[in-house]
Design an enzyme around this catalytic site. Structure first.
Site, short mmCIF file in Angstrom:
data_model
loop_
_atom_site.label_atom_id
_atom_site.label_comp_id
_atom_site.label_asym_id
_atom_site.label_seq_id
_atom_site.Cartn_x
_atom_site.Cartn_y
_atom_site.Cartn_z
N SER A 1 -6.56 9.39 11.20
CA SER A 1 -5.89 9.58 12.33
C SER A 1 -5.82 11.04 13.09
CB SER A 1 -4.35 9.27 12.07
OG SER A 1 -3.61 9.36 13.28
N HIS B 1 -9.09 6.55 14.06
CA HIS B 1 -7.85 6.06 14.33
C HIS B 1 -7.23 6.79 15.43
CE1 HIS B 1 -4.33 3.31 13.46
NE2 HIS B 1 -3.57 4.52 13.60
N ASP C 1 -4.02 7.21 18.09
CA ASP C 1 -2.56 6.68 18.15
C ASP C 1 -2.15 6.89 19.62
OD1 ASP C 1 -1.71 5.63 15.87
OD2 ASP C 1 -1.95 7.79 14.78
N MET D 1 0.76 6.56 22.23
CA MET D 1 2.28 6.02 22.45
C MET D 1 2.90 6.72 23.86
SD MET D 1 3.53 8.46 18.86
CE MET D 1 2.32 8.48 17.49
N HIS E 1 -4.80 2.31 18.17
CA HIS E 1 -3.51 1.93 17.88
C HIS E 1 -2.49 2.12 18.99
CE1 HIS E 1 0.24 2.10 14.85
NE2 HIS E 1 0.54 1.26 15.78
N MET F 1 0.96 2.10 20.66
CA MET F 1 2.29 1.86 20.55
C MET F 1 2.85 2.06 21.78
SD MET F 1 2.43 4.32 16.78
CE MET F 1 0.90 4.93 17.29
N MET G 1 2.55 -1.44 9.33
CA MET G 1 2.99 -0.21 9.33
C MET G 1 3.68 0.21 8.00
SD MET G 1 1.85 1.47 12.13
CE MET G 1 2.82 2.97 11.61
N GLY H 1 5.52 6.28 15.28
CA GLY H 1 5.97 7.37 16.32
C GLY H 1 5.51 8.86 15.95
N PHE H 2 5.33 8.91 14.62
CA PHE H 2 4.98 10.38 13.95
C PHE H 2 4.28 10.30 12.83
CE2 PHE H 2 9.21 10.22 16.09
CZ PHE H 2 9.11 11.27 17.09
N GLY H 3 3.44 11.31 12.77
CA GLY H 3 2.51 11.59 11.45
C GLY H 3 3.32 12.39 10.53
N ASP I 1 -1.03 1.68 7.51
CA ASP I 1 -0.96 3.01 8.27
C ASP I 1 0.31 3.63 8.05
OD1 ASP I 1 -1.11 5.15 10.42
OD2 ASP I 1 -0.76 3.76 12.04
N GLY I 2 0.40 4.91 7.89
CA GLY I 2 1.58 5.72 7.29
C GLY I 2 1.86 6.01 6.27
N GLY J 1 -3.56 10.20 8.10
CA GLY J 1 -3.54 11.25 9.24
C GLY J 1 -3.55 12.71 8.41
C1 DX5 Z 1 2.37 6.83 13.12
C2 DX5 Z 1 0.75 6.59 13.39
C3 DX5 Z 1 -0.03 7.12 12.15
C4 DX5 Z 1 0.06 8.45 11.96
C5 DX5 Z 1 -0.20 8.33 10.41
O1 DX5 Z 1 3.02 6.23 14.22
O2 DX5 Z 1 0.84 5.16 13.84
O3 DX5 Z 1 -1.39 6.59 12.49
O4 DX5 Z 1 -1.01 9.22 12.58
O5 DX5 Z 1 -0.12 9.67 9.90
P1 DX5 Z 1 0.18 9.74 8.40
O6 DX5 Z 1 -1.03 9.43 7.71
O7 DX5 Z 1 0.57 11.57 8.54
O8 DX5 Z 1 1.35 9.10 8.02
ZN ZN Z 2 -1.50 4.46 13.89
#
Ligand code: DX5
Ligand code: ZN
Length: 218
Positions: free
Chosen positions: A7, A32, A34, A36, A65, A67, A138, A143-145, A176-177, A198
């Protein structure tokens, strides 16, 4: 076969071209991306220009992806920007509009996909199961990495794998996540075949070794 989808939310945005180009030497199959909107999730990330830019500098599969709220408004533009797989959330609109969005994606020659948030039950994928090429589960709140992996999503993942075995065996199942060296194994054991990573990928000193390890869980 296990596929890895790093990601780019965790990439260095000042060196995106370098990070994207580096990806192709690591053995990862997907990238990937993301997207948002600050409404569906409490964060903003990137939009069409990043998808087009990634398309220009990489031949890898662009796994986009969304969101975003009511994604039907934008799916065609993301297809035109260069997405290969385009994922919408089942929670982001009515069932009717989600189905219509998936049809619009398919009509563009792009692979349609759906995603479920942690609190959404496995059964929520059923109305769409015959229409999609990938289902994304998920394992953090979107929303966040960099968040912690939710191991309690594994029964849901397994259930969705069972649904797919019955009614759409060629459909891919992605997580993912919080996916990294330790957590990827349990995802694969519970039926995932595409792993988004990510922060774990971008933090790895040896990215090719990281990808190899994830793929070895097959
Ligand atoms: C979160 C994203 C993910 C994110 C994953 O909302 O959809 O794709 O980049 O990050 P990691 O692998 O750090 O959890
Ligand atoms: Zn994602």
């Amino acid at each position: 076969m296990i596929k890895v989808s790093p990601s780019i939310l965790s990439a260095d945005f000042g060196n995106m071209q370098r990070d994207l180009q580096m990806l192709k030497d690591t053995g990862a199959e997907y990238i990937h991306v993301d997207i948002m909107d600050g409404l569906f999730v409490p964060n903003l990330s990137m939009g069409f220009p990043m998808v087009s830019a990634a398309r220009k500098c990489s031949d890898l599969v662009l796994d986009v992806h969304l969101m975003i709220d009511r994604p039907i408004r934008y799916v065609e533009r993301f297809c035109d920007a260069g997405a290969d797989i385009l994922t919408v959330h089942v929670e982001a609109d009515t069932e009717e509009n989600t189905k219509r969005a998936l049809e619009m994606i398919r009509a563009k020659g792009v692979k349609p996909a759906i995603c479920v948030k942690p609190k959404t039950p496995a059964e929520a994928v059923l109305p769409f199961i015959g229409m999609v090429d990938l289902i994304l589960v998920m394992t953090v709140e979107p929303g966040f990495g960099g968040q912690s992996f939710m191991g309690d999503m594994m029964p849901k993942l397994k259930k969705i794998r069972e649904y797919l075995d019955q009614s759409n065996p060629n459909c891919e199942l992605e997580v993912d996540g919080g996916v990294g060296i330790e957590t990827a194994k349990t995802c694969v054991e519970n039926g995932a075949n595409v792993l988004v990573a990510g922060s774990a990928y971008f933090k790895a000193e040896d990215k090719a070794a990281f990808v190899r390890t994830l793929k070895s869980y097959a």
